[in-house]
Design an enzyme around this catalytic site. Structure first.
Site, PDB file in Angstrom:
ATOM      1  N   CYS A  30       0.867  -1.184   0.000  1.00 19.06           N
ATOM      2  CA  CYS A  30       0.000   0.000   0.000  1.00 19.06           C
ATOM      3  C   CYS A  30       0.901   1.230   0.000  1.00 19.06           C
ATOM      4  O   CYS A  30       2.115   1.122   0.042  1.00 19.06           O
ATOM      5  CB  CYS A  30      -0.860   0.020   1.259  1.00 19.06           C
ATOM      6  SG  CYS A  30      -1.826  -1.451   1.480  1.00 19.06           S
ATOM      7  N   HIS A  79      11.963 -32.133 -34.716  1.00 23.01           N
ATOM      8  CA  HIS A  79      10.704 -32.398 -35.444  1.00 23.01           C
ATOM      9  C   HIS A  79      10.203 -31.153 -36.158  1.00 23.01           C
ATOM     10  O   HIS A  79       9.007 -30.984 -36.349  1.00 23.01           O
ATOM     11  CB  HIS A  79       9.651 -32.924 -34.461  1.00 23.01           C
ATOM     12  CG  HIS A  79      10.046 -34.205 -33.806  1.00 23.01           C
ATOM     13  ND1 HIS A  79      10.057 -35.424 -34.457  1.00 23.01           N
ATOM     14  CD2 HIS A  79      10.506 -34.450 -32.559  1.00 23.01           C
ATOM     15  CE1 HIS A  79      10.482 -36.363 -33.635  1.00 23.01           C
ATOM     16  NE2 HIS A  79      10.760 -35.806 -32.469  1.00 23.01           N
ATOM     17  N   LYS A  87       7.999 -13.420 -22.972  1.00 23.79           N
ATOM     18  CA  LYS A  87       8.543 -12.149 -22.460  1.00 23.79           C
ATOM     19  C   LYS A  87       9.178 -11.347 -23.585  1.00 23.79           C
ATOM     20  O   LYS A  87       8.929 -10.171 -23.765  1.00 23.79           O
ATOM     21  CB  LYS A  87       9.568 -12.413 -21.353  1.00 23.79           C
ATOM     22  CG  LYS A  87       8.971 -12.816 -20.033  1.00 23.79           C
ATOM     23  CD  LYS A  87       8.318 -11.704 -19.255  1.00 23.79           C
ATOM     24  CE  LYS A  87       6.852 -11.574 -19.218  1.00 23.79           C
ATOM     25  NZ  LYS A  87       5.924 -12.609 -19.049  1.00 23.79           N
ATOM     26  N   LYS A 122      -2.893  -4.938 -19.535  1.00 20.42           N
ATOM     27  CA  LYS A 122      -2.427  -5.638 -18.338  1.00 20.42           C
ATOM     28  C   LYS A 122      -3.418  -6.728 -17.929  1.00 20.42           C
ATOM     29  O   LYS A 122      -3.023  -7.779 -17.475  1.00 20.42           O
ATOM     30  CB  LYS A 122      -2.243  -4.651 -17.184  1.00 20.42           C
ATOM     31  CG  LYS A 122      -1.687  -5.280 -15.903  1.00 20.42           C
ATOM     32  CD  LYS A 122      -0.347  -5.937 -16.144  1.00 20.42           C
ATOM     33  CE  LYS A 122       0.152  -6.727 -14.951  1.00 20.42           C
ATOM     34  NZ  LYS A 122       1.313  -7.582 -15.284  1.00 20.42           N
ATOM     35  N   GLU A 166       6.632 -10.135 -26.194  1.00 18.82           N
ATOM     36  CA  GLU A 166       5.715  -9.109 -25.682  1.00 18.82           C
ATOM     37  C   GLU A 166       6.303  -7.720 -25.720  1.00 18.82           C
ATOM     38  O   GLU A 166       5.614  -6.748 -25.986  1.00 18.82           O
ATOM     39  CB  GLU A 166       5.426  -9.404 -24.205  1.00 18.82           C
ATOM     40  CG  GLU A 166       4.249 -10.235 -23.912  1.00 18.82           C
ATOM     41  CD  GLU A 166       3.953 -10.202 -22.426  1.00 18.82           C
ATOM     42  OE1 GLU A 166       2.924  -9.610 -22.076  1.00 18.82           O
ATOM     43  OE2 GLU A 166       4.744 -10.742 -21.640  1.00 18.82           O
ATOM     44  N   ARG A 172       1.418   1.794  -5.960  1.00 20.33           N
ATOM     45  CA  ARG A 172       1.588   0.832  -4.856  1.00 20.33           C
ATOM     46  C   ARG A 172       0.285   0.169  -4.474  1.00 20.33           C
ATOM     47  O   ARG A 172       0.246  -0.760  -3.668  1.00 20.33           O
ATOM     48  CB  ARG A 172       2.191   1.522  -3.623  1.00 20.33           C
ATOM     49  CG  ARG A 172       3.536   2.179  -3.841  1.00 20.33           C
ATOM     50  CD  ARG A 172       4.061   2.787  -2.557  1.00 20.33           C
ATOM     51  NE  ARG A 172       4.202   1.789  -1.531  1.00 20.33           N
ATOM     52  CZ  ARG A 172       5.263   0.995  -1.419  1.00 20.33           C
ATOM     53  NH1 ARG A 172       6.249   1.108  -2.279  1.00 20.33           N
ATOM     54  NH2 ARG A 172       5.338   0.081  -0.488  1.00 20.33           N
ATOM     55  N   ASN A 224       1.114   0.152   5.959  1.00 21.89           N
ATOM     56  CA  ASN A 224       1.466  -0.687   4.807  1.00 21.89           C
ATOM     57  C   ASN A 224       2.221  -1.881   5.364  1.00 21.89           C
ATOM     58  O   ASN A 224       3.195  -1.722   6.094  1.00 21.89           O
ATOM     59  CB  ASN A 224       2.337   0.086   3.821  1.00 21.89           C
ATOM     60  CG  ASN A 224       2.937  -0.859   2.768  1.00 21.89           C
ATOM     61  OD1 ASN A 224       2.290  -1.825   2.368  1.00 21.89           O
ATOM     62  ND2 ASN A 224       4.172  -0.604   2.366  1.00 21.89           N
ATOM     63  N   GLY A 225       1.772  -3.089   5.033  1.00 18.87           N
ATOM     64  CA  GLY A 225       2.460  -4.299   5.501  1.00 18.87           C
ATOM     65  C   GLY A 225       1.426  -5.350   5.895  1.00 18.87           C
ATOM     66  O   GLY A 225       0.245  -5.237   5.553  1.00 18.87           O
ATOM     67  N   GLU A 274       7.829 -19.273 -21.342  1.00 17.14           N
ATOM     68  CA  GLU A 274       7.732 -17.982 -20.656  1.00 17.14           C
ATOM     69  C   GLU A 274       8.795 -17.009 -21.169  1.00 17.14           C
ATOM     70  O   GLU A 274       8.523 -15.832 -21.410  1.00 17.14           O
ATOM     71  CB  GLU A 274       7.840 -18.176 -19.148  1.00 17.14           C
ATOM     72  CG  GLU A 274       7.848 -16.922 -18.311  1.00 17.14           C
ATOM     73  CD  GLU A 274       6.608 -16.042 -18.476  1.00 17.14           C
ATOM     74  OE1 GLU A 274       5.611 -16.488 -19.071  1.00 17.14           O
ATOM     75  OE2 GLU A 274       6.660 -14.880 -18.041  1.00 17.14           O
ATOM     76  N   TRP A 312      -3.641  -1.622  -1.282  1.00 12.93           N
ATOM     77  CA  TRP A 312      -3.561  -2.841  -2.079  1.00 12.93           C
ATOM     78  C   TRP A 312      -3.951  -3.941  -1.095  1.00 12.93           C
ATOM     79  O   TRP A 312      -3.136  -4.359  -0.274  1.00 12.93           O
ATOM     80  CB  TRP A 312      -2.158  -3.047  -2.617  1.00 12.93           C
ATOM     81  CG  TRP A 312      -2.054  -4.236  -3.514  1.00 12.93           C
ATOM     82  CD1 TRP A 312      -1.625  -5.487  -3.189  1.00 12.93           C
ATOM     83  CD2 TRP A 312      -2.406  -4.300  -4.888  1.00 12.93           C
ATOM     84  NE1 TRP A 312      -1.696  -6.317  -4.266  1.00 12.93           N
ATOM     85  CE2 TRP A 312      -2.173  -5.625  -5.331  1.00 12.93           C
ATOM     86  CE3 TRP A 312      -2.906  -3.395  -5.798  1.00 12.93           C
ATOM     87  CZ2 TRP A 312      -2.420  -6.044  -6.638  1.00 12.93           C
ATOM     88  CZ3 TRP A 312      -3.136  -3.801  -7.109  1.00 12.93           C
ATOM     89  CH2 TRP A 312      -2.902  -5.117  -7.502  1.00 12.93           C
TER      90      TRP A 312
HETATM   91  C1  AGP Z   1       2.150 -11.936 -19.354  1.00 15.45           C
HETATM   92  O1  AGP Z   1       3.362 -11.195 -19.400  1.00 15.45           O
HETATM   93  C2  AGP Z   1       1.038 -11.279 -20.153  1.00 15.45           C
HETATM   94  N1  AGP Z   1       0.846  -9.953 -19.704  1.00 15.45           N
HETATM   95  C3  AGP Z   1      -0.216 -12.136 -20.219  1.00 15.45           C
HETATM   96  O2  AGP Z   1       0.128 -13.347 -20.855  1.00 15.45           O
HETATM   97  C4  AGP Z   1      -0.881 -12.477 -18.874  1.00 15.45           C
HETATM   98  O3  AGP Z   1      -0.076 -13.392 -18.170  1.00 15.45           O
HETATM   99  C5  AGP Z   1      -2.239 -13.127 -19.175  1.00 15.45           C
HETATM  100  O4  AGP Z   1      -3.047 -12.181 -19.821  1.00 15.45           O
HETATM  101  C6  AGP Z   1      -2.950 -13.620 -17.903  1.00 15.45           C
HETATM  102  O5  AGP Z   1      -3.211 -12.534 -17.054  1.00 15.45           O
HETATM  103  P1  AGP Z   1      -3.735 -12.847 -15.559  1.00 15.45           P
HETATM  104  O6  AGP Z   1      -2.614 -13.582 -14.869  1.00 15.45           O
HETATM  105  O7  AGP Z   1      -3.998 -11.492 -14.965  1.00 15.45           O
HETATM  106  O8  AGP Z   1      -4.954 -13.688 -15.659  1.00 15.45           O
END
Ligand code: AGP
Length: 609
Positions: A2, A505, A486, A604, A489, A27, A100-101, A482, A74
């Site tokens: 927070c 393959h 990254k 996001k 993205e 935060r 906060n904590g 992953e 938060w």
């Molecule tokens: C991950 O870097 C992406 N932003 C995206 O794949 C994300 O993980 C996915 O949309 C799932 O989001 P969530 O964990 O909020 O459900």
């Protein structure tokens, strides 16, 4: 995580508190509130939702007064609501606190205080602080706060105000950040420097187990037992925007570097020492429920799905029950075989991903028991699952998920060990070993985030490459996927994650000097196999970057670059392997001069199907 702010001076406190909270919204932003002391009365205003809701509430007039506290939340304990929003007060309304904590022993304290006649108005852990201060307050606020915090276990950065003491704010911290801004005839406190940087760049960084008393003309520091402490004033050189990111150029880099602390916070209440057993406070599934499960299905999207992939290995290896995996957008259309002996584990950082919510409802409709792993208290996923285990990563602002991912992996390993404990699927000796290894993960993450010249060298060499192949085996297949996600993205370079055994393959046709391969190759049962895969790539003039253990003295014979991580158990290695993969993606994107925190075409939280 927070944000708290405080002000005492000769200017009106309210606008300064609101401005400070704006700079701390990164935060946490599920509710906000302020308290201003004026003429012997504390005026409190608080609102659920982002800070703008509180601002709208104050449009009709801001409270007067030259001393006040503010908070942007938060949620960790108690869903986002007006009642749970800070500031919190004691029974009489004379004492006001922002915090906060996480007060880990708040339930025991709350029971004790209720038994002593205190009446609580919120579900939060923070409110116990106000009542503890009330218990000790006899006109000396510093002494009362000192007495109260001696009862607290866990983490806190808190600030306290008393209605009949307009001359001071008392603050204290342990494990949560607290800074003091020094002005002329006025002083400020906050969780982070951006909150008051426009008023002063002269800052005290408060240390753990320290009390700060802010008066208009002076700030005094002391230890918990009252010994005065001299503190140095620092001149901060950041501008406000840089300060909001903690001095990092992007939120993504800040969040990558927050991972050791986020992992510690996520582990804290669940694995309290190297030798303790795993505990999952808040889990309502009984041991009988958990022993009655004959299958687990894990549902998630994107990075969270990669966490689920790691979970499959950990749970099947330690608990010996089958784990099905589905990206949520597929699960909901394949009519899965689910019944009341199935445990549905839903993983979502935001807790608002539409496909994941649809998958949740699909398995719930078929009778599964539900357990959510999410980073947002009160999110839709949290509200729709009767069991929720939070990742205490704090708000993740960058679209590219980093600390949420590694803390999801932490929770998954805690679940696997807890299930193994309850079902007796591994020996206590093996369980002890695993817990001891998991316990060291946060400090190993610290090691990785120290120097990483190899990452910078690889980013410099490959940031204009045509593409990347990421390959891994076992639990590190997820790491390969992953790592590829990254870099895709945020750098917009095409990258594919593959099972290393699958390279021959098809994908190996991609290899040429303009396509680099990242091999996630911690030593384990398939190490020799992945060395062969590296040689396959090398034979076709492809460069190879290997993620390998510190003590591995073979890998450098085969790979062009080696990025090293501390050795850990193979099942847990994806937690550590994720960090260099995040850093590589970040520096490649940075070298390409791209936006990074808000990549094109992405959001996001994907709340649409
Ligand atoms: C991950 O870097 C992406 N932003 C995206 O794949 C994300 O993980 C996915 O949309 C799932 O989001 P969530 O964990 O909020 O459900």
């Amino acid at each position: 995580m927070c944000g708290i702010v405080g002000y005492i001076g000769t200017r009106k406190a309210c606008p300064i508190l609101i401005e400070g909270l704006k700079r701390l919204e990164y935060r946490g932003y599920d509710s906000a509130g302020i308290a201003v002391l004026n003429d012997g009365r504390i005026d409190i205003h608080k609102a659920t939702g982002k800070l703008m809701a509180l601002e709208a509430m104050l449009e009709s007039g801001m409270p007067e007064g030259f001393i006040g506290l503010g908070h942007t939340r938060w949620a960790t304990h108690g869903r986002p609501s007006d009642e749970n929003a800070h500031p919190h007060s004691d029974c009489t309304g004379r004492i006001t606190v922002v915090h906060n904590g996480i007060i880990e022993n708040y339930l025991a304290l709350k029971e004790e205080l209720v038994a002593a006649g205190h009446e609580f108005t919120s579900e939060t852990d923070t409110e116990v602080v106000a009542h503890l201060v009330e218990e000790s307050y006899k006109g000396d606020l510093v002494a009362a706060v000192r007495s109260a915090i001696k009862r607290l276990e866990g983490s806190y950065a808190l600030a306290v105000m008393a209605q009949d003491d307009p001359e001071r704010i008392v603050a204290a911290r342990r494990h949560s950040p607290l800074v003091v801004g020094v002005g002329e005839g006025e002083n400020f406190l906050a969780s982070d420097v951006p909150a008051f940087l426009q008023y002063t760049k002269r800052v005290h960084f408060v240390e753990d187990n320290m009390i700060a008393v802010l008066e208009r003309g002076e700030v005094k520091f002391s230890s918990l037992d009252g010994k005065p402490i001299e503190r140095e004033v620092y001149e901060v050189t950041w501008d406000a925007a840089m300060a909001e990111r903690g001095g990092y150029e992007h939120f993504m880099l800040k969040e990558i570097n927050e991972q050791p602390q986020a992992l510690r916070e996520t582990m804290r209440e669940r694995l309290s020492s190297q030798v303790s057993k795993v505990d999952l406070p808040g889990l309502t599934l009984t041991s009988d429920d958990l022993r009655g499960i004959d299958k687990i299905t894990m549902i998630a999207c994107g990075t969270a799905y990669h966490a689920a992939m790691v979970g499959k290995y950990a749970i099947e290896s330690l608990v010996r029950i089958p784990v099905e995996l589905d990206v949520a957008s597929e699960l909901r259309y394949r009519d899965p075989i689910i019944d009341d002996k199935t445990l549905g584990i839903i993983i979502s950082q935001s807790g608002e991903t539409a496909d994941t919510l649809a998958g949740l409802r699909e398995v719930r409709g078929k009778g599964a028991k539900l357990l959510a792993i999410t980073n947002v208290v009160g999110s839709s996923v949290a509200r729709e699952c009767e069991n929720v285990l939070y990742t205490f990563a704090g708000p993740e602002i960058a679209v590219a998920s980093t600390k949420a991912y590694t803390t999801q992996l932490m929770v998954i390993h805690l679940i696997a060990l807890y299930l193994a404990q309850v079902r007796g699927s591994i020996s206590e000796e093996q369980a002890k070993q695993m817990r001891k290894i998991l316990w060291t993960i946060p400090q190993q993450a610290d090691v990785i985030l120290g120097d990483h010249p190899e990452v910078l060298a690889c980013a410099e060499k490959y940031y204009n490459h045509n593409g990347f192949l990421y390959m891994g085996r076992g639990p590190n297949l997820a790491s390969a996927l992953e790592g590829a996600l990254k870099i895709k993205e945020i750098s917009y370079i095409h990258a594919e994650g593959y099972a290393a055994g699958e390279m021959k393959h098809g994908p190996i046709a991609m290899i040429d000097p303009s396509v680099a391969t990242v091999a996630v190759a911690p030593q384990g049962k398939t190490y020799d196999k992945i060395i062969s895969n590296i040689l396959e790539v090398k034979a076709r003039q492809g460069d190879v970057i290997a993620i390998a253990y510190e003590h591995d003295d073979q890998i450098q014979k085969y790979a062009d670059h080696v990025i090293r991580i501390p050795a850990t158990h193979e099942l847990m290695s994806p937690i550590l392997a994720a960090i260099p993969l995040q850093l590589l993606a970040y520096y490649v994107a940075k070298n390409r001069g791209l936006e990074i925190d808000q990549p094109r075409n992405l959001a996001k939280s994907v709340t649409v199907e």
